[in-house]
Design an enzyme around this catalytic site. Sequence first.
Site, PDB file in Angstrom:
ATOM      1  N   ASP A 185      -9.385  10.398  -3.173  1.00  0.00           N
ATOM      2  CA  ASP A 185     -10.496   9.880  -3.979  1.00  0.00           C
ATOM      3  C   ASP A 185     -10.092   8.500  -4.465  1.00  0.00           C
ATOM      4  O   ASP A 185      -9.262   7.853  -3.839  1.00  0.00           O
ATOM      5  CB  ASP A 185     -10.828  10.843  -5.118  1.00  0.00           C
ATOM      6  CG  ASP A 185     -12.305  10.821  -5.509  1.00  0.00           C
ATOM      7  OD1 ASP A 185     -12.833   9.718  -5.723  1.00  0.00           O
ATOM      8  OD2 ASP A 185     -12.926  11.887  -5.600  1.00  0.00           O
TER       9      ASP A 185
ATOM     10  N   GLY B  82      -7.811   6.666   0.624  1.00  0.00           N
ATOM     11  CA  GLY B  82      -8.393   6.830  -0.696  1.00  0.00           C
ATOM     12  C   GLY B  82      -9.740   6.145  -0.756  1.00  0.00           C
ATOM     13  O   GLY B  82     -10.280   5.690   0.250  1.00  0.00           O
ATOM     14  N   HIS B  83     -10.285   6.046  -1.975  1.00  0.00           N
ATOM     15  CA  HIS B  83     -11.611   5.470  -2.182  1.00  0.00           C
ATOM     16  C   HIS B  83     -11.538   4.153  -2.932  1.00  0.00           C
ATOM     17  O   HIS B  83     -12.499   3.761  -3.598  1.00  0.00           O
ATOM     18  CB  HIS B  83     -12.513   6.456  -2.915  1.00  0.00           C
ATOM     19  CG  HIS B  83     -12.839   7.684  -2.128  1.00  0.00           C
ATOM     20  ND1 HIS B  83     -13.724   8.640  -2.587  1.00  0.00           N
ATOM     21  CD2 HIS B  83     -12.403   8.123  -0.921  1.00  0.00           C
ATOM     22  CE1 HIS B  83     -13.816   9.626  -1.687  1.00  0.00           C
ATOM     23  NE2 HIS B  83     -13.022   9.322  -0.673  1.00  0.00           N
ATOM     24  N   GLY B  84     -10.394   3.481  -2.857  1.00  0.00           N
ATOM     25  CA  GLY B  84     -10.281   2.159  -3.445  1.00  0.00           C
ATOM     26  C   GLY B  84     -10.060   2.178  -4.941  1.00  0.00           C
ATOM     27  O   GLY B  84      -9.692   3.187  -5.538  1.00  0.00           O
TER      28      GLY B  84
ATOM     29  N   THR C 182     -13.692   2.860   0.412  1.00  0.00           N
ATOM     30  CA  THR C 182     -14.163   1.627  -0.223  1.00  0.00           C
ATOM     31  C   THR C 182     -12.955   0.800  -0.615  1.00  0.00           C
ATOM     32  O   THR C 182     -11.825   1.285  -0.676  1.00  0.00           O
ATOM     33  CB  THR C 182     -15.020   1.928  -1.468  1.00  0.00           C
ATOM     34  OG1 THR C 182     -14.211   2.610  -2.436  1.00  0.00           O
ATOM     35  CG2 THR C 182     -16.223   2.774  -1.124  1.00  0.00           C
TER      36      THR C 182
END
Length: 258
Positions: free
Chosen positions: A83, A105-107, A137
Amino acid sequence: MAKPNGVCDRPTAVTFEGCNGLQLRGLLIQNSPRNHISIDGCNGTQVSGLTLYSPGDSPNTDGIDMAHSTHVSITNSNFHCGDDCIAINSGCSDVNITGVSCGPGHGISVGSLGKDGDFAQVDSIRVNYCNFTNTLTGVRVKTWPGGTGFAKNIFFDHIFINAAYHPIIIDQHYCNGASFCPEKGKAVQVSNVFFTNVQGTSAGPEAIKLDCSSDVPCQNIQLQNVKLTSSTPGKSKVYGTCHSAMGRFGSIPQVTCR
């Protein structure tokens, strides 16, 4: 007992709450059951030399979640998670993030903010010299329709992106993955957000997405020296989209707001 959606209750690996002068250095956390580290209501926190490692498909394994915290410094750390590598939530101010590597991950995200009509406040966030590799992201601001408050003075500078699917996002229609997020007449005000010296490649076609609220448009959004190309050799060019954002957009791909 399992929740109705089948997701079990899982604890945060490490939680710090109400700390003053917290110093966290050289910690390794692997395969966290949920988010790795929570920082809530802390003042004067210094974090450095962390390695957080969980598989990219492990749900809700944020690296660091912070809320209601001020004067936070996170430096020279590596995040591999499922995440957000770092999530900056309401009540945070004077947060400095430097030299962080994220992927998978999601930045690094400001938000999400304003869920269920909540009031949110985030101010003075600086993310510098950070790298993102194979993330969903890169750098992002996300708010729920119907919230109130503000997210302002946010600086993303000297960011390197390697095959992030969505490198740059402002999303004021965030609703945790739902396909349709209607406006609700109110929104968290997003203003003074600067994406400067952002270079690299996008794994998805939409490299830049500025999706702001028609009710409360984003103000003073700046893209300066931003250059993003496709991570796939020979693939068609990536593009940028913009809705209800006011500012100056100097980027490749070019962004024209409507």
